[in-house]
Design an enzyme around this catalytic site. Structure first.
Site, PDB file in Angstrom:
ATOM      1  N   ASP A  33       0.864  -1.185   0.000  1.00  0.00           N
ATOM      2  CA  ASP A  33       0.000   0.000   0.000  1.00  0.00           C
ATOM      3  C   ASP A  33       0.902   1.237   0.000  1.00  0.00           C
ATOM      4  O   ASP A  33       2.122   1.136  -0.216  1.00  0.00           O
ATOM      5  CB  ASP A  33      -1.011  -0.048   1.162  1.00  0.00           C
ATOM      6  CG  ASP A  33      -0.387   0.143   2.536  1.00  0.00           C
ATOM      7  OD1 ASP A  33       0.850   0.355   2.619  1.00  0.00           O
ATOM      8  OD2 ASP A  33      -1.135   0.090   3.536  1.00  0.00           O
TER       9      ASP A  33
ATOM     10  N   CYS B 140       2.945  -3.403   4.212  1.00  0.00           N
ATOM     11  CA  CYS B 140       2.103  -2.268   4.594  1.00  0.00           C
ATOM     12  C   CYS B 140       2.748  -1.630   5.815  1.00  0.00           C
ATOM     13  O   CYS B 140       3.888  -1.957   6.153  1.00  0.00           O
ATOM     14  CB  CYS B 140       0.638  -2.674   4.803  1.00  0.00           C
ATOM     15  SG  CYS B 140       0.310  -3.762   6.183  1.00  0.00           S
TER      16      CYS B 140
ATOM     17  N   THR C  23       2.201  -1.703   9.243  1.00  0.00           N
ATOM     18  CA  THR C  23       2.560  -2.661  10.295  1.00  0.00           C
ATOM     19  C   THR C  23       2.877  -4.050   9.747  1.00  0.00           C
ATOM     20  O   THR C  23       3.549  -4.838  10.414  1.00  0.00           O
ATOM     21  CB  THR C  23       1.383  -2.848  11.282  1.00  0.00           C
ATOM     22  OG1 THR C  23       0.269  -3.363  10.528  1.00  0.00           O
ATOM     23  CG2 THR C  23       1.004  -1.546  11.965  1.00  0.00           C
TER      24      THR C  23
ATOM     25  N   HIS D 217       9.825 -23.306   8.959  1.00  0.00           N
ATOM     26  CA  HIS D 217       8.831 -23.995   9.804  1.00  0.00           C
ATOM     27  C   HIS D 217       7.392 -23.835   9.319  1.00  0.00           C
ATOM     28  O   HIS D 217       6.586 -24.740   9.501  1.00  0.00           O
ATOM     29  CB  HIS D 217       8.923 -23.481  11.252  1.00  0.00           C
ATOM     30  CG  HIS D 217      10.163 -23.955  11.946  1.00  0.00           C
ATOM     31  ND1 HIS D 217      10.412 -23.714  13.286  1.00  0.00           N
ATOM     32  CD2 HIS D 217      11.246 -24.644  11.481  1.00  0.00           C
ATOM     33  CE1 HIS D 217      11.578 -24.248  13.615  1.00  0.00           C
ATOM     34  NE2 HIS D 217      12.113 -24.812  12.548  1.00  0.00           N
TER      35      HIS D 217
ATOM     36  N   HIS E  26       6.943 -30.204  10.858  1.00  0.00           N
ATOM     37  CA  HIS E  26       6.368 -28.924  10.402  1.00  0.00           C
ATOM     38  C   HIS E  26       5.349 -29.147   9.284  1.00  0.00           C
ATOM     39  O   HIS E  26       4.398 -28.386   9.152  1.00  0.00           O
ATOM     40  CB  HIS E  26       7.476 -27.977   9.959  1.00  0.00           C
ATOM     41  CG  HIS E  26       8.467 -27.711  11.049  1.00  0.00           C
ATOM     42  ND1 HIS E  26       8.117 -27.054  12.205  1.00  0.00           N
ATOM     43  CD2 HIS E  26       9.773 -28.066  11.183  1.00  0.00           C
ATOM     44  CE1 HIS E  26       9.173 -27.002  13.008  1.00  0.00           C
ATOM     45  NE2 HIS E  26      10.179 -27.606  12.413  1.00  0.00           N
TER      46      HIS E  26
HETATM   47  C1  RB5 Z   1      -2.061   2.608   6.454  1.00  0.00           C
HETATM   48  O1  RB5 Z   1      -2.106   3.818   7.110  1.00  0.00           O
HETATM   49  C2  RB5 Z   1      -1.893   1.449   7.422  1.00  0.00           C
HETATM   50  O2  RB5 Z   1      -3.072   1.272   8.142  1.00  0.00           O
HETATM   51  C3  RB5 Z   1      -1.531   0.197   6.690  1.00  0.00           C
HETATM   52  O3  RB5 Z   1      -0.351   0.410   5.976  1.00  0.00           O
HETATM   53  C4  RB5 Z   1      -1.276  -1.018   7.539  1.00  0.00           C
HETATM   54  O4  RB5 Z   1      -0.396  -0.749   8.585  1.00  0.00           O
HETATM   55  C5  RB5 Z   1      -2.459  -1.741   8.022  1.00  0.00           C
HETATM   56  O5  RB5 Z   1      -2.372  -2.774   8.671  1.00  0.00           O
END
Ligand code: RB5
Length: 143
Positions: free
Chosen positions: A8, A65, A67, A98, A133
């Site tokens: 993203d 993304c 996180t 694994h 595994h």
């Molecule tokens: C975008 O702001 C953020 O929410 C996305 O990149 C991600 O971290 C979502 O899990």
């Protein structure tokens, strides 16, 4: 081998760095993410990546993304996908050795680009160990 990379808006810069690493190693890279920092919704790119792996068009994927959790959550709704989030190179290796992850998921906002490059290399260098595994991975879909 053909790799799909999806991201993203949080992952544009990292995606370009990882694409260079993949190409240097001889992988064909298919860009399924956005190239703009304008906000998009991660499921809109996660689901196309998953579908193209499940159909056999792509061998595996890398998803990025902020996180990493949004991508992992969306991707793991697909029966043919095992998407694993890795924040250091040992975890990135283990997610292949694994869990036989066919998508490596990375966090662009909470892990440095340098560390994420090491994480990608560790994942690429690893192989699924099978044995106990294999049984555990098979049980993921037994519920
Ligand atoms: C975008 O702001 C953020 O929410 C996305 O990149 C991600 O971290 C979502 O899990």
């Amino acid at each position: 081998m053909k790799v799909g990379i999806c991201n993203d808006h949080a992952g544009v810069v990292l995606k370009n760095k990882l694409t260079s690493v993949l190409k240097e190693r001889g992988y064909e890279v298919v860009n399924i993410g956005t190239d703009s920092e304008e906000s998009i919704d991660y499921p809109d790119v996660a689901h196309p990546l998953a579908g193209r792996i499940e159909s056999g068009e792509l061998d595996f994927g890398v998803a990025i993304c902020g996180t990493g959790n949004g991508m992992a959550l969306a991707l793991n709704h697909h029966k043919g996908i095992r998407a694993g989030l890795a924040w250091n190179s040992e975890v990135a290796s283990l997610v292949k050795r694994h869990n036989n992850a066919n998508v490596l998921v990375l966090s662009a906002r909470f892990v440095s680009d340098e560390q994420n490059i090491e994480n990608l290399k560790a994942y690429l260098d690893a192989s699924f160990e099978g044995g106990r595994h294999e049984r555990r991975v098979e049980k993921i879909l037994e519920f």
